[in-house]
Design a protein around this motif. Structure first.
Motif, PDB file in Angstrom:
ATOM      1  N   GLU A 110       0.841  -1.196   0.000  1.00 27.16           N
ATOM      2  CA  GLU A 110       0.000   0.000   0.000  1.00 27.16           C
ATOM      3  C   GLU A 110       0.866   1.232   0.000  1.00 27.16           C
ATOM      4  O   GLU A 110       1.887   1.303   0.706  1.00 27.16           O
ATOM      5  CB  GLU A 110      -0.930   0.014   1.214  1.00 27.16           C
ATOM      6  CG  GLU A 110      -1.893   1.194   1.222  1.00 27.16           C
ATOM      7  CD  GLU A 110      -2.894   1.142   2.361  1.00 27.16           C
ATOM      8  OE1 GLU A 110      -3.868   1.928   2.329  1.00 27.16           O
ATOM      9  OE2 GLU A 110      -2.706   0.334   3.292  1.00 27.16           O
ATOM     10  N   ILE A 151      -3.352   0.154  -3.644  1.00 27.45           N
ATOM     11  CA  ILE A 151      -3.287  -0.887  -2.629  1.00 27.45           C
ATOM     12  C   ILE A 151      -3.438  -2.233  -3.330  1.00 27.45           C
ATOM     13  O   ILE A 151      -4.279  -2.396  -4.218  1.00 27.45           O
ATOM     14  CB  ILE A 151      -4.378  -0.685  -1.547  1.00 27.45           C
ATOM     15  CG1 ILE A 151      -4.277  -1.772  -0.470  1.00 27.45           C
ATOM     16  CG2 ILE A 151      -5.776  -0.640  -2.143  1.00 27.45           C
ATOM     17  CD1 ILE A 151      -5.166  -1.488   0.746  1.00 27.45           C
ATOM     18  N   CYS A 157      -9.421   2.672   3.432  1.00 23.04           N
ATOM     19  CA  CYS A 157      -8.779   3.790   2.737  1.00 23.04           C
ATOM     20  C   CYS A 157      -9.437   5.136   3.002  1.00 23.04           C
ATOM     21  O   CYS A 157      -8.815   6.174   2.790  1.00 23.04           O
ATOM     22  CB  CYS A 157      -8.770   3.527   1.233  1.00 23.04           C
ATOM     23  SG  CYS A 157      -7.908   2.024   0.734  1.00 23.04           S
ATOM     24  N   SER A 167      -9.672   8.678   0.461  1.00 21.36           N
ATOM     25  CA  SER A 167      -8.667   8.637  -0.596  1.00 21.36           C
ATOM     26  C   SER A 167      -9.063   7.719  -1.744  1.00 21.36           C
ATOM     27  O   SER A 167      -8.495   7.808  -2.833  1.00 21.36           O
ATOM     28  CB  SER A 167      -7.322   8.162  -0.022  1.00 21.36           C
ATOM     29  OG  SER A 167      -7.384   6.795   0.348  1.00 21.36           O
ATOM     30  N   LEU A 168     -10.043   6.831  -1.517  1.00 18.79           N
ATOM     31  CA  LEU A 168     -10.394   5.849  -2.538  1.00 18.79           C
ATOM     32  C   LEU A 168     -10.972   6.542  -3.765  1.00 18.79           C
ATOM     33  O   LEU A 168     -11.868   7.370  -3.678  1.00 18.79           O
ATOM     34  CB  LEU A 168     -11.405   4.848  -1.975  1.00 18.79           C
ATOM     35  CG  LEU A 168     -11.535   3.542  -2.755  1.00 18.79           C
ATOM     36  CD1 LEU A 168     -10.238   2.771  -2.718  1.00 18.79           C
ATOM     37  CD2 LEU A 168     -12.653   2.698  -2.164  1.00 18.79           C
ATOM     38  N   LYS A 194      -6.260   4.331  -5.539  1.00 18.64           N
ATOM     39  CA  LYS A 194      -6.736   5.155  -4.425  1.00 18.64           C
ATOM     40  C   LYS A 194      -6.983   6.600  -4.823  1.00 18.64           C
ATOM     41  O   LYS A 194      -7.442   7.397  -4.005  1.00 18.64           O
ATOM     42  CB  LYS A 194      -5.728   5.095  -3.276  1.00 18.64           C
ATOM     43  CG  LYS A 194      -5.625   3.716  -2.645  1.00 18.64           C
ATOM     44  CD  LYS A 194      -4.495   3.629  -1.637  1.00 18.64           C
ATOM     45  CE  LYS A 194      -4.689   4.505  -0.443  1.00 18.64           C
ATOM     46  NZ  LYS A 194      -3.616   4.304   0.571  1.00 18.64           N
TER      47      LYS A 194
END
Length: 330
Positions: free
Chosen positions: A91, A96, A125, A128-129, A156
């Motif tokens: 990650e 990731i 996450c 941020s995804l 991400k």
């Protein structure tokens, strides 16, 4: 009929037509919807016959009947995060890499609204995804079948999503993308190293299956394979390493079944080979039953990092259920 219906469809059966099951009539007329999906619509009260709601998919409808169907609006709600386990291989701020266990659905769909990989990633996450790909598929640039285990990369942010999507769209033909799978199949393919080129499309007979079609139809699909080992006696099974040159739905499963070597445990494309289990030892038969899925594992994943350009490569150990079957085969 519900006011939330996204689309209203109707048909009138020919006068004098013989009585026929409602779900069969609907599946033949609306071939963009699976028969299972249509049966759910019937049971949910979204189908009327001559103005009366019908909830039995098996009900016989006669010639001259008018049938109205409501196809409801898909749920557009954003999936919620769920703090469930994730096996994180790598990650960073952009992506990731997950080692997905068998049985885990990648993104929400009908019948799998929660507990998916996406739900877990949202919790892990946070904001941020990446949202590219739709609210129900944030960050997803490729997928694995529910019962296929192994490596999967997720973006991400938008930069990573665009960079990874380009590599997967190219399928590694001119870039660094590498994907390898271990597949345990019935019999031994000949030649033991080769390439399967067979176009694929949605089956006309079962909308939930993929089928090999003639050249010029469907989408190009290319799978390279190599026999890695011959576990068991009398060449009953073979362990293959498969590399994808294209990434179609169910590609490896359909290609190998088409060649007469379906995956062990595949309930969709290997059902005709169930009798071959009689040739296995008792421990091997028990291990195959315990596997309860197709014997397919995404063992290797390599790509260029979308920001740094660094070449990344990951390997996943064979999961325990797959490994126990190999050991039982000897």
């Amino acid at each position: 009929m519900t006011p939330e219906a996204d689309e209203a469809r109707s048909l009138v059966l020919d006068e004098g037509a013989a009585p026929e099951r409602l779900d069969r009539v609907l599946a033949r007329t609306f071939d963009d919807l699976s028969r299972a999906r249509l049966q759910v619509l019937v049971r949910d009260g979204l189908v009327q016959c001559d103005g009366t709601v019908v909830r039995d998919p098996a009900r016989k409808v006669a010639g001259g009947s008018r049938i109205d169907v409501c196809v409801p609006v898909p749920r557009a709600a954003e999936p919620q995060g769920e703090a469930l386990p994730l096996t994180v291989v790598h990650e960073d701020e952009d992506l990731i890499v997950i080692d997905k266990p068998a049985g885990l659905v990648v993104h929400p769909a009908a019948g799998h609204e929660d507990g998916t990989l996406v739900n877990r990633l949202i919790a892990h996450c946070g904001v941020s995804l990446s949202g590219i790909g739709g609210v129900r598929r944030p960050g997803i640039v490729h997928r694995l079948d529910k019962d296929t285990s192994g490596l999967l990369v997720v973006a991400k942010n938008d930069l990573a999503h665009q960079g990874l999507s380009a590599q997967f769209a190219d399928h590694g033909r001119s870039g660094a993308l590498e994907r390898a799978y271990l597949a345990l199949v019935w019999g031994v393919p000949e030649p033991r190293t080769g390439t399967i080129r067979a176009n694929l499309a949605r089956s006309r007979h079962n909308r939930e299956k993929i089928a090999v079609v003639r050249e010029g139809e469907g989408r190009e699909a290319i799978t390279h394979y190599r026999v890695e080992a011959l576990p068991g006696a009398d060449s009953v099974t073979a362990l293959l390493r498969c590399r994808l040159e294209t990434g179609r739905t169910h590609q490896i499963r359909v290609h190998l079944s088409h060649r007469g070597h379906p995956l062990l445990g595949d309930p969709v494309y290997g059902g005709a080979f169930k009798t071959k289990a009689a040739r296995l030892t008792d421990p091997a038969r028990a291990a195959l039953q315990d596997l309860g899925r197709q014997a397919l594992h995404a063992v290797e994943l390599g790509f260029l990092h979308p920001r740094s350009g660094e070449r990344l490569r990951f390997e996943s150990p064979i999961p325990e259920d797959f490994s126990r079957l190999l050991e039982a085969l000897g």
